[in-house]
Design an enzyme around this catalytic site. Structure first.
Site, PDB file in Angstrom:
ATOM      1  N   GLU A  66      22.012 -16.591   1.417  1.00 32.95           N
ATOM      2  CA  GLU A  66      22.135 -15.221   1.912  1.00 32.95           C
ATOM      3  C   GLU A  66      20.974 -14.342   1.436  1.00 32.95           C
ATOM      4  O   GLU A  66      20.591 -13.382   2.113  1.00 32.95           O
ATOM      5  CB  GLU A  66      23.471 -14.642   1.421  1.00 32.95           C
ATOM      6  CG  GLU A  66      24.135 -13.767   2.449  1.00 32.95           C
ATOM      7  CD  GLU A  66      25.570 -13.458   2.087  1.00 32.95           C
ATOM      8  OE1 GLU A  66      26.427 -14.336   2.281  1.00 32.95           O
ATOM      9  OE2 GLU A  66      25.833 -12.347   1.607  1.00 32.95           O
ATOM     10  N   HIS A 124      27.343 -41.813  -3.573  1.00 39.23           N
ATOM     11  CA  HIS A 124      27.895 -42.790  -2.644  1.00 39.23           C
ATOM     12  C   HIS A 124      28.080 -42.222  -1.247  1.00 39.23           C
ATOM     13  O   HIS A 124      28.748 -42.822  -0.413  1.00 39.23           O
ATOM     14  CB  HIS A 124      29.216 -43.329  -3.206  1.00 39.23           C
ATOM     15  CG  HIS A 124      29.016 -43.977  -4.538  1.00 39.23           C
ATOM     16  ND1 HIS A 124      28.657 -45.293  -4.673  1.00 39.23           N
ATOM     17  CD2 HIS A 124      29.043 -43.457  -5.785  1.00 39.23           C
ATOM     18  CE1 HIS A 124      28.507 -45.574  -5.967  1.00 39.23           C
ATOM     19  NE2 HIS A 124      28.732 -44.478  -6.660  1.00 39.23           N
ATOM     20  N   LYS A 136      30.323  -9.411  10.686  1.00 42.71           N
ATOM     21  CA  LYS A 136      31.429  -8.532  10.269  1.00 42.71           C
ATOM     22  C   LYS A 136      31.706  -7.498  11.359  1.00 42.71           C
ATOM     23  O   LYS A 136      32.850  -7.236  11.726  1.00 42.71           O
ATOM     24  CB  LYS A 136      31.059  -7.796   8.974  1.00 42.71           C
ATOM     25  CG  LYS A 136      31.132  -8.654   7.716  1.00 42.71           C
ATOM     26  CD  LYS A 136      30.925  -7.777   6.477  1.00 42.71           C
ATOM     27  CE  LYS A 136      30.995  -8.588   5.192  1.00 42.71           C
ATOM     28  NZ  LYS A 136      30.872  -7.810   3.977  1.00 42.71           N
TER      29      LYS A 136
HETATM   30  O1  PA5 Z   1      26.625 -11.088  -1.123  1.00 42.13           O
HETATM   31  C1  PA5 Z   1      27.176 -10.366  -0.322  1.00 42.13           C
HETATM   32  O2  PA5 Z   1      26.939  -9.154  -0.247  1.00 42.13           O
HETATM   33  C2  PA5 Z   1      28.248 -10.888   0.615  1.00 42.13           C
HETATM   34  O3  PA5 Z   1      28.336 -12.252   0.647  1.00 42.13           O
HETATM   35  C3  PA5 Z   1      29.590 -10.324   0.226  1.00 42.13           C
HETATM   36  O4  PA5 Z   1      29.911 -10.729  -1.078  1.00 42.13           O
HETATM   37  C4  PA5 Z   1      30.694 -10.757   1.172  1.00 42.13           C
HETATM   38  O5  PA5 Z   1      30.323 -10.560   2.510  1.00 42.13           O
HETATM   39  C5  PA5 Z   1      31.948  -9.945   0.885  1.00 42.13           C
HETATM   40  O6  PA5 Z   1      31.649  -8.595   0.991  1.00 42.13           O
HETATM   41  P1  PA5 Z   1      32.512  -7.475   0.281  1.00 42.13           P
HETATM   42  O7  PA5 Z   1      32.417  -7.688  -1.195  1.00 42.13           O
HETATM   43  O8  PA5 Z   1      31.891  -6.211   0.705  1.00 42.13           O
HETATM   44  O9  PA5 Z   1      33.893  -7.646   0.770  1.00 42.13           O
END
Ligand code: PA5
Length: 478
Positions: free
Chosen positions: A304, A333, A447
């Site tokens: 990410e 394996h 989202k």
């Molecule tokens: O790293 C990030 O920002 C995302 O992966 C969030 O952790 C994830 O989308 C969840 O978002 P939130 O904490 O706003 O619910």
């Protein structure tokens, strides 16, 4: 005196990064990375280090300050954890992504591998823990089959305060608790979210819930060392002060600008050079079940943060390196055949453990069959170490880039170091790639589309956009 206050002990717990098998003197010029190519980047490396320092000084990387600036929060968490321990049998995290993967990874690393199946006494009086990081209805129902909600504390965690999955889980639990417990239900909920942004903080205010703040400048995937991870860890008996001390220790180690003195910068530099050479897959392979979910946590952090369409100048770059999770020895394996003989497109990172927390002797037997009896008298510890060394060797022989991070032991101090090391490595890699490692526009798009599909007000235009999308034409019924 805590053990992490002892300099000698800390040094004995220092992580090791062995990157020999990334280098051309081990792998040859064609696949390996030469010292010359690192030195040729000297200007860029210093520039990247300075850019990170500036961001930190400007308060744009507050996740780096978490090891230092949470004294009061930690005291509050410890007090709350003690109360939770007294009152509740189960602790449930409602959250997803960065709000769930850290708590899972740290729990798996630092507690008994069958923690929830232990008796309460064996768990030191701590509650069982579940992290619900999905909205699969079967999984949700299965959770309610094995917990008594009246004896459970739910920690709803969302930085944005609006993620559909987390808010849906929250709505279900909120309703259930309210129906069963009446007004007392509020004491079964804790909200961890942004100080002022988002819906959860509003709801928490209205209901008068206990809240913890995810500080500004701490994105989801960089939040494990904030209350996101600390409360769950403390409730389950993990020494969170030692975890933070480990992170602080790694911060000291990673302060140098010079990549030859900064292991996280060196790790990122090698990954960057590998990516430039077409190694677009990064495999994380812990040789310890305790570190299994570190690979999941790392996968989110790396994917990410670095998977970006645009660079910081707004140019299209389609950057990133795909993380893959593997477990040593299990996946020897299933995956190693590909890694040794398939395309030259990977970097494999082994997570090794010098001293496991236990030792197990392999029993002697079948002396008349030497191909079996040779194992007897060795330990499983020797076997897993040998298998790791053998896999490293096989990859080296096949000229595949690999590196090893070794933890002297798995404890809160070394896990704190590891988390922080990978965060700094990721941030530095982002700088070298000239992308913004701290946003996630691709996730936001998904989202927003979910909000639109389920009719969230304000997303009508997005819904129209989705309705106009091409319909499935190419489909088989299998
Ligand atoms: O790293 C990030 O920002 C995302 O992966 C969030 O952790 C994830 O989308 C969840 O978002 P939130 O904490 O706003 O619910």
């Amino acid at each position: 005196m805590k053990r992490y206050e002892n300099q000698k002990w800390k040094q004995s717990m220092r992580l090791r990064l062995d990157f020999n098998n990334m280098m051309s003197d081990m792998l040859g010029e064609e696949q390996g990375i030469s010292k010359k190519s690192i030195d040729a980047m000297a200007g860029k490396l210093i520039e990247a280090a300075k850019a990170l320092e500036t961001k930190r000084a400007e308060g744009r990387m507050q996740w780096r300050d978490l090891p230092y600036n949470q004294k009061e929060t930690v005291a509050d968490i410890l007090e709350t954890a003690a109360k939770i321990k007294d009152k509740f049998e189960v602790f449930v995290v409602l959250g997803i992504g960065g709000s769930a993967l850290g708590p899972i990874a740290v729990q798996q690393a630092l507690n008994h591998l069958h923690y929830n199946e232990l008796s309460k006494e064996q768990r030191g009086g701590c509650p069982r823990i579940y992290v619900v990081d999905n909205v699969d209805p079967e999984r949700m129902e299965a959770l309610f089959d094995v917990i008594d909600v009246e004896k459970s504390l739910f920690n709803v965690i969302t930085k944005s305060g609006s993620t559909s999955e987390t808010m849906a889980q929250f709505l279900i639990v909120h309703d259930m608790l309210k129906n069963r417990l009446g007004e007392e239900y509020r004491s079964h909920l804790i909200a961890t979210t942004d100080k002022e942004k988002g819906n959860l903080i509003k709801i928490a205010g209205e209901l008068g819930l206990k809240t913890y703040t995810i500080p500004e400048g701490v994105g989801g995937r960089f939040s494990e060392l904030s209350p996101v991870g600390l409360l769950a860890a403390a409730v389950c008996g993990i020494d969170i002060e030692e975890l933070l001390a480990g992170a602080a220790y790694m911060d000291e180690i990673c302060k140098e600008e010079d990549v030859y003195k900064n292991p996280a910068y060196m790790a990122a530099t090698l990954q960057y050079l590998a990516m430039k050479d077409g190694k677009n897959i990064s495999v994380m392979m812990p040789y310890a079940d305790s570190l299994k979910y570190m690979a999941d946590w790392y996968a989110q952090l790396w994917a990410e943060s670095l998977g970006k369409r645009y660079n910081q100048n707004g140019e299209e770059v389609f950057a990133g390196q795909t993380p893959v999770k593997a477990l040593g020895v299990t996946d020897q394996h299933s995956q190693i055949q590909l890694y040794t003989e398939g395309p030259f497109d990977k970097v494999v990172t082994f997570l090794g453990v010098e001293r496991y927390r236990t030792s197990m002797l392999i029993s002697r037997g079948f002396e008349d069959i030497p191909a079996v009896s040779f194992l007897g008298g060795h330990t499983l510890n020797e076997l897993i170490h040998a298998e790791q060394a053998a896999t490293e060797y096989a990859l080296l022989k096949a000229k595949r880039l690999n590196r090893t991070i070794t933890l002297p032991e798995v404890n809160a101090f070394t896990v704190g170091q590891l988390l922080y090391f990978m965060e700094v490595e990721t941030a530095f890699a982002g700088e070298l790639m000239e992308i913004n490692a701290f946003d996630q526009p691709g996730v936001e798009e998904g989202k927003n589309a979910t909000y639109a599909l389920l009719g969230r007000p304000g997303y009508e235009q997005k819904k129209a956009e989705l309705d106009a999308r091409p319909r499935k034409k190419n489909e088989y019924i299998i």
